[in-house]
Scaffold this motif. Structure first.
Motif, PDB file in Angstrom:
ATOM      1  N   SER A 108       5.098  -5.528  -0.744  1.00 25.33           N
ATOM      2  CA  SER A 108       5.062  -4.633  -1.905  1.00 25.33           C
ATOM      3  C   SER A 108       4.097  -3.463  -1.701  1.00 25.33           C
ATOM      4  N   VAL A 109       3.187  -3.588  -0.732  1.00 21.70           N
ATOM      5  CA  VAL A 109       2.267  -2.481  -0.448  1.00 21.70           C
ATOM      6  C   VAL A 109       2.404  -2.081   1.022  1.00 21.70           C
ATOM      7  N   LEU A 110       2.451  -0.760   1.247  1.00 16.22           N
ATOM      8  CA  LEU A 110       2.467  -0.240   2.614  1.00 16.22           C
ATOM      9  C   LEU A 110       1.056   0.224   2.952  1.00 16.22           C
ATOM     10  N   VAL A 111       0.589  -0.155   4.134  1.00 19.89           N
ATOM     11  CA  VAL A 111      -0.711   0.366   4.592  1.00 19.89           C
ATOM     12  C   VAL A 111      -0.449   1.093   5.902  1.00 19.89           C
ATOM     13  N   PHE A 112      -0.682   2.390   5.910  1.00 28.04           N
ATOM     14  CA  PHE A 112      -0.475   3.171   7.127  1.00 28.04           C
ATOM     15  C   PHE A 112      -1.804   3.288   7.867  1.00 28.04           C
ATOM     16  N   LEU A 113      -1.772   3.036   9.175  1.00 29.05           N
ATOM     17  CA  LEU A 113      -2.995   3.156   9.972  1.00 29.05           C
ATOM     18  C   LEU A 113      -2.690   3.871  11.285  1.00 29.05           C
ATOM     19  N   ASP A 114      -3.643   4.664  11.766  1.00 29.75           N
ATOM     20  CA  ASP A 114      -3.541   5.245  13.108  1.00 29.75           C
ATOM     21  C   ASP A 114      -3.666   4.129  14.146  1.00 29.75           C
ATOM     22  N   SER A 115      -3.378   4.458  15.389  1.00 27.55           N
ATOM     23  CA  SER A 115      -3.350   3.435  16.435  1.00 27.55           C
ATOM     24  C   SER A 115      -4.669   3.321  17.204  1.00 27.55           C
ATOM     25  N   HIS A 116      -5.722   4.006  16.721  1.00 27.05           N
ATOM     26  CA  HIS A 116      -7.039   3.907  17.373  1.00 27.05           C
ATOM     27  C   HIS A 116      -8.078   3.651  16.295  1.00 27.05           C
ATOM     28  N   ILE A 117      -7.927   2.497  15.662  1.00 29.39           N
ATOM     29  CA  ILE A 117      -8.791   2.164  14.521  1.00 29.39           C
ATOM     30  C   ILE A 117      -9.380   0.776  14.724  1.00 29.39           C
ATOM     31  N   GLU A 118     -10.370   0.436  13.906  1.00 29.80           N
ATOM     32  CA  GLU A 118     -10.859  -0.939  13.835  1.00 29.80           C
ATOM     33  C   GLU A 118     -11.199  -1.220  12.373  1.00 29.80           C
ATOM     34  N   CYS A 119     -10.585  -2.276  11.849  1.00 32.46           N
ATOM     35  CA  CYS A 119     -10.832  -2.631  10.456  1.00 32.46           C
ATOM     36  C   CYS A 119     -12.122  -3.419  10.344  1.00 32.46           C
ATOM     37  N   PHE A 120     -12.914  -3.111   9.368  1.00 29.90           N
ATOM     38  CA  PHE A 120     -14.149  -3.853   9.096  1.00 29.90           C
ATOM     39  C   PHE A 120     -13.827  -5.091   8.259  1.00 29.90           C
ATOM     40  N   PRO A 121     -14.748  -6.053   8.247  1.00 27.52           N
ATOM     41  CA  PRO A 121     -14.556  -7.197   7.353  1.00 27.52           C
ATOM     42  C   PRO A 121     -14.355  -6.697   5.919  1.00 27.52           C
ATOM     43  N   GLY A 122     -13.406  -7.324   5.231  1.00 30.59           N
ATOM     44  CA  GLY A 122     -13.191  -6.998   3.814  1.00 30.59           C
ATOM     45  C   GLY A 122     -12.466  -5.691   3.569  1.00 30.59           C
ATOM     46  N   TRP A 123     -11.791  -5.148   4.584  1.00 36.22           N
ATOM     47  CA  TRP A 123     -11.184  -3.819   4.428  1.00 36.22           C
ATOM     48  C   TRP A 123      -9.969  -3.814   3.519  1.00 36.22           C
TER      49      TRP A 123
END
Ligand code: UDP
Ligand code: MN
Length: 524
Positions: free
Chosen positions: A183-198
């Motif tokens: 139900s939700v789309l999250v778009f991200l670039d391909s050179h990222i790092e998600c932090f805890p709790g993102w």
């Protein structure tokens, strides 16, 4: 034992003063083991490497415009600190949404792409993550073919789609969107790092308001050392009239200060584009992206305008953090020159009403062939949205609107036939440069109050020097014989071959300038 296997409780040295949110630092409590752990910098001295390794160091840097060599020696599952602020830890999350993460890429480095994917998997509560859809936009690097399929076949949550031919990020993301099921789309670039709790704050916010389009606070991953550093000062989005390029604006520069809360969403006039979340139903309602946008650019501004104008809001969430590699220069090439401007023109034609003229003025007089935009215009009509003037007045009152320009365009010198150029600098000296006829750094507006301005900074004289100034501008008179007189000093603007100075007025042609008048019907 060291601190390695202990969960680190409080890594960020955050204070409880709301104003400090602008200048946080990520600091590890005890020195972590492992290269790049907790986002600490990795320094490699190339002259300590063997000749062969040194060569691959150079190649990695040249190909990717960030230090791929360092990227390859940092674990693809390195840990990152809890980015804070501490108040975020006490929030409870109960979103009813799940996320489809869509990540498109063109020729991304192997370890960088894996680190992006692992950081999503490792830092997202499994019950909130439906799938990760990788969309390969016609990469030609070997590792992104069979090797990627093989690696990802071990991760059932990851799907790989391929555009087949080079489409650019907008159509690549649209392909991901067509296959997304959550139900939700999250778009991200391909050179990222998600932090805890993102992820949790993004999903919660959309549960609270389905027309909110939240994005995480984007921290910088440095291109040389891969160190992860807070992006300061705390900033939200605006745009430049020239090509509608996204720009940051510090929250201290906003007319209406956001609430003094460390955790509340902060309204943002535009989104940085690479990283955000949106309800799939709302994205569909808004007609997704304009599929006529090529390669790079325009899509984030299109979406920002229509979200705001059509009953939604773009917001920065200070409790969600994702790191992004800010490359030295963009390593990706666009086969068609001028596509960034053409994309911007499509957006301007559909969404900006009469204000589109400011976009055209700042980017020169070449014609832009935008192609067929009738469907996008029909979409806007059917959505029954606010107009662009409403957006400027209510969402982005900080953006200078150049309605009072008497002249617009280049300022050309008679002696050298060169033009005043801001050189893309901020608060520094402008130079003289070969005239390009294309606007951008050579775009100037002479306002009816005598200031010379590039919709951003003014020409400013202080202590006998000419500089660029955001807030103040000197007042100039354009004389009958083509001189530019500065009011307070009584001196004249004078060109050199490459320099711009202020000198006692003389009859020399180095003090004679041509300015282009804006047609009277375009003066608002
Ligand atoms: N991208 C793509 N096709 C393109 C251009 C870009 O798939 O023609 C991808 C790129 O690999 C990245 C994302 O789109 O994952 C955003 O591009 P980029 O990082 O170059 O934009 P920036 O962050 O510099 O604005
Ligand atoms: Mn990027």
């Amino acid at each position: 034992m060291g601190g390695l296997h202990q969960p680190l409780k409080n890594i960020g040295n955050w204070s409880n003063d709301p104003d400090d949110v602008m200048y946080p630092q990520f600091v590890a409590e005890s020195p972590p083991h492992g290269r790049g752990e907790y986002g600490l910098p990795v320094t490699v001295f190339p002259n300590h490497l063997s000749a062969k390794t040194n060569q691959s160091f150079d190649e990695g840097l040249k190909k990717n415009n960030f230090n791929q060599f360092v990227g390859d020696i940092v674990s693809v599952t390195r840990r990152l600190p809890d980015p804070g602020p501490p108040q975020c830890r006490s929030l409870s999350h109960q979103s009813r949404h799940r996320a489809s993460v869509i990540m498109c890429f063109h020729n991304e480095a192997w370890s960088t792409l894996l680190r992006s994917v692992h950081s999503i998997i490792n830092r997202s509560p499994p019950h909130l993550l439906q799938e990760i859809i990788l969309v390969d936009d016609a990469s030609d690097l070997d590792h992104l073919g069979a090797a990627l399929e093989k690696y990802m076949s071990g991760l059932s949550i990851v799907k790989i789609l391929r555009t087949g031919q080079r489409e650019g990020l907008t159509r690549a993301r649209l392909l991901g969107y067509k296959h997304a099921t959550a139900s939700v789309l999250v778009f991200l670039d391909s050179h990222i790092e998600c932090f805890p709790g993102w992820l949790e704050p993004l999903l919660d916010r959309i549960a609270e308001n389905p027309h909110a389009v939240p994005y995480p606070k984007i921290e910088s991953i440095k291109p040389d050392t891969l160190s992860v550093e807070p992006h300061v000062p705390l900033s939200v989005g605006t745009f430049s009239w020239a090509n509608l390029i996204f720009r940051w604006i510090g929250i201290h520069e906003l007319r209406t200060k956001p609430a003094r809360s460390q955790t509340a969403p902060i309204k943002s006039a535009t989104m940085p584009g690479g990283l955000f979340a949106i309800s799939r139903a709302y994205f569909t309602l808004l007609g997704a992206y304009d599929p006529g946008l090529d390669y790079w650019g325009g899509e984030n501004i299109e979406l920002s305008f229509k979200v705001w104008m059509c009953n939604g809001s773009v917001e920065l969430l200070p409790c969600s953090h994702v790191g992004h590699i800010f490359h030295h220069n963009n390593p990706i090439h666009w086969p068609t020159p001028g596509s960034v401007r053409r994309n911007a023109a499509r957006v301007a034609e559909v969404w900006m009403d009469d204000y589109k003229s400011f976009f055209y003025e700042t980017t020169g007089s070449d014609k832009v062939v935008v192609g067929d935009i009738s469907e996008r215009q029909e979409l806007r009509r059917s959505l029954n949205c606010q107009d662009f003037e409403w957006y400027l007045n209510n969402v982005l009152p900080e953006l200078p609107v150049p309605t009072d320009c008497l002249t617009v365009g280049e300022i050309r010198n008679a002696a050298y036939n060169n033009c005043i150029d801001s050189m893309g600098r901020h608060s520094l000296l402008p130079d003289m440069f070969t005239c390009t006829g294309k606007g951008y750094n050579q775009f100037w507006c002479m306002r009816d109050n005598g200031q010379i301005w590039n919709y951003h900074q003014h020409l400013y004289v202080k202590d006998g020097n000419v500089s660029l100034n955001l807030r103040q501008g000197s007042s100039w008179t354009y004389t009958q014989n083509g001189q530019l007189h500065e009011k307070i000093s009584g001196l004249c603007l004078q060109a050199g071959k490459k320099t711009l100075t202020i000198q006692p007025c003389s009859g020399e042609t180095s003090q004679v300038w041509t300015l282009t008048a804006r047609p009277p019907n375009q003066r608002h």
